[in-house]
Design an enzyme around this catalytic site. Structure first.
Site, PDB file in Angstrom:
ATOM      1  N   LYS A 102       0.827  -1.207   0.000  1.00  0.00           N
ATOM      2  CA  LYS A 102       0.000   0.000   0.000  1.00  0.00           C
ATOM      3  C   LYS A 102       0.859   1.254   0.000  1.00  0.00           C
ATOM      4  O   LYS A 102       0.529   2.237  -0.671  1.00  0.00           O
ATOM      5  CB  LYS A 102      -0.949  -0.034   1.205  1.00  0.00           C
ATOM      6  CG  LYS A 102      -2.041  -1.092   1.057  1.00  0.00           C
ATOM      7  CD  LYS A 102      -2.744  -1.421   2.351  1.00  0.00           C
ATOM      8  CE  LYS A 102      -3.727  -2.562   2.154  1.00  0.00           C
ATOM      9  NZ  LYS A 102      -4.343  -3.035   3.397  1.00  0.00           N
TER      10      LYS A 102
ATOM     11  N   GLN B  29      -4.617  -1.827   9.570  1.00  0.00           N
ATOM     12  CA  GLN B  29      -4.405  -3.114   8.912  1.00  0.00           C
ATOM     13  C   GLN B  29      -5.033  -4.218   9.760  1.00  0.00           C
ATOM     14  O   GLN B  29      -4.760  -4.329  10.965  1.00  0.00           O
ATOM     15  CB  GLN B  29      -2.900  -3.373   8.734  1.00  0.00           C
ATOM     16  CG  GLN B  29      -2.579  -4.679   8.025  1.00  0.00           C
ATOM     17  CD  GLN B  29      -3.109  -4.718   6.596  1.00  0.00           C
ATOM     18  OE1 GLN B  29      -3.026  -3.724   5.867  1.00  0.00           O
ATOM     19  NE2 GLN B  29      -3.656  -5.839   6.197  1.00  0.00           N
TER      20      GLN B  29
ATOM     21  N   ASP C 231     -11.016   3.346   4.407  1.00  0.00           N
ATOM     22  CA  ASP C 231     -11.116   1.900   4.219  1.00  0.00           C
ATOM     23  C   ASP C 231     -12.552   1.410   4.375  1.00  0.00           C
ATOM     24  O   ASP C 231     -12.850   0.251   4.111  1.00  0.00           O
ATOM     25  CB  ASP C 231     -10.195   1.188   5.220  1.00  0.00           C
ATOM     26  CG  ASP C 231      -9.850  -0.233   4.811  1.00  0.00           C
ATOM     27  OD1 ASP C 231      -9.912  -0.546   3.605  1.00  0.00           O
ATOM     28  OD2 ASP C 231      -9.515  -1.046   5.692  1.00  0.00           O
TER      29      ASP C 231
END
Length: 292
Positions: free
Chosen positions: A54, A98, A121
């Site tokens: 990422k 994450q 996200d």
């Protein structure tokens, strides 16, 4: 006849190019460089790999990546505190936690510490509600990537029977909501479903999102169905028995190269959105003016 592949790598590349153009226009107009903060807890090798990927993609499109690494012994309260600090930072536009996090951490509590306007996200309850109800907000990245991939190949969703295998709050549940909003008839299947093969066999669109290698057998797939495999397991194996399913489906996503690239591309596109980057239409207009 074998199914045609839904090439997520190709579609994601186009989205990343569009995002890079939007970021560059934002820099020129305001001097602002979008910033994505990635928060990683513990030392899981796969998670470290994903965060590096990422960060690399951020660099490719001109987004600044702020990496926050926390010890595996970090408590829920400590993680929440870090996320709250990032949520209140004027230097950060988007936040990615994450996942999965270590088992002792309350992941939902951590997600909810992310400010909705920085939830690029799409993991908070606010983002899920916005997706389900059609309000302004950020969509969960993998579900949004799936929808964008289907759209790129002009695959109609309205009136189709979509079977979602998996009900996680950041994949299965929201992709079903997005399809429902697009007038599909949606069936959710999960670990308690007793007739999984029959349910899958009635689907016009199958979305596999359970994290179990080849759980969906190829002979279950209805002739001419669209198969979206959002699973990724060791050995580059998805949740669908690919070779057999391809003989029956009309369209199918490969693993890798299908859904995965779309997830990262959507994450960066939504980070650009959070930073105030102009939409694609603004880029087109600016390009037209520069050509005069």
């Amino acid at each position: 006849m074998s199914a045609a592949e839904l090439n997520g790598t190709l579609v994601a590349s186009k989205l990343l190019t569009d995002t890079a153009q939007r970021v560059e226009l934002l820099k020129r107009s305001s001097g602002k460089i979008p910033c994505l903060a990635t928060v990683l807890v513990g030392d899981d090798p796969a998670s470290h790999t994903y965060v590096r990927m990422k960060a690399n993609r951020c660099a490719d499109v001109g987004i600044r990546s702020l990496r926050v690494e926390l010890d595996a012994a970090t408590t829920t309260d400590q993680l929440v505190g870090e996320l709250l600090k990032l949520s209140h930072s004027d230097d950060v536009d988007g936040i990615l936690l994450q996942h999965p996090v270590p088992h002792h951490i309350d992941e939902r509590a951590a997600f909810e510490a992310i400010a909705p306007h920085k939830d690029v996200d799409g993991v908070t309850a606010n983002s899920f509600a916005a997706s389900a109800l059609g309000f302004a907000g950020y969509e969960s990245c993998t579900p949004s990537g799936i929808m964008r991939l289907l759209d790129a190949y002009d695959i109609g969703i309205a009136g189709k029977h979509a079977v979602i295998v998996g009900r996680s709050p950041i994949l299965g549940l929201p992709v079903g909501m997005l399809m429902l909003r697009r007038n599909a008839t949606v069936t959710y299947c999960h670990s308690r479903t007793v007739d999984l093969a029959d349910q899958v066999g009635r689907a016009d669109i199958v979305v596999a999102a359970v994290g179990q290698p080849e759980l969906i057998r190829g002979h279950w797939i209805k002739q001419g169905a669209i198969v979206v495999d959002a699973g990724y397991n060791p050995g580059n194996v998805g949740d669908v028995e690919y070779s057999a399913a391809r003989e029956r489906a009309q369209w199918i996503t490969p693993v890798p190269g299908g859904v995965g690239p779309m997830t990262i591309a959507v994450l960066l596109a939504q980070t650009a959105d959070a930073a105030g980057a102009p939409a694609g239409e603004a880029i087109r207009l600016a390009s037209d003016q520069s050509a005069r």
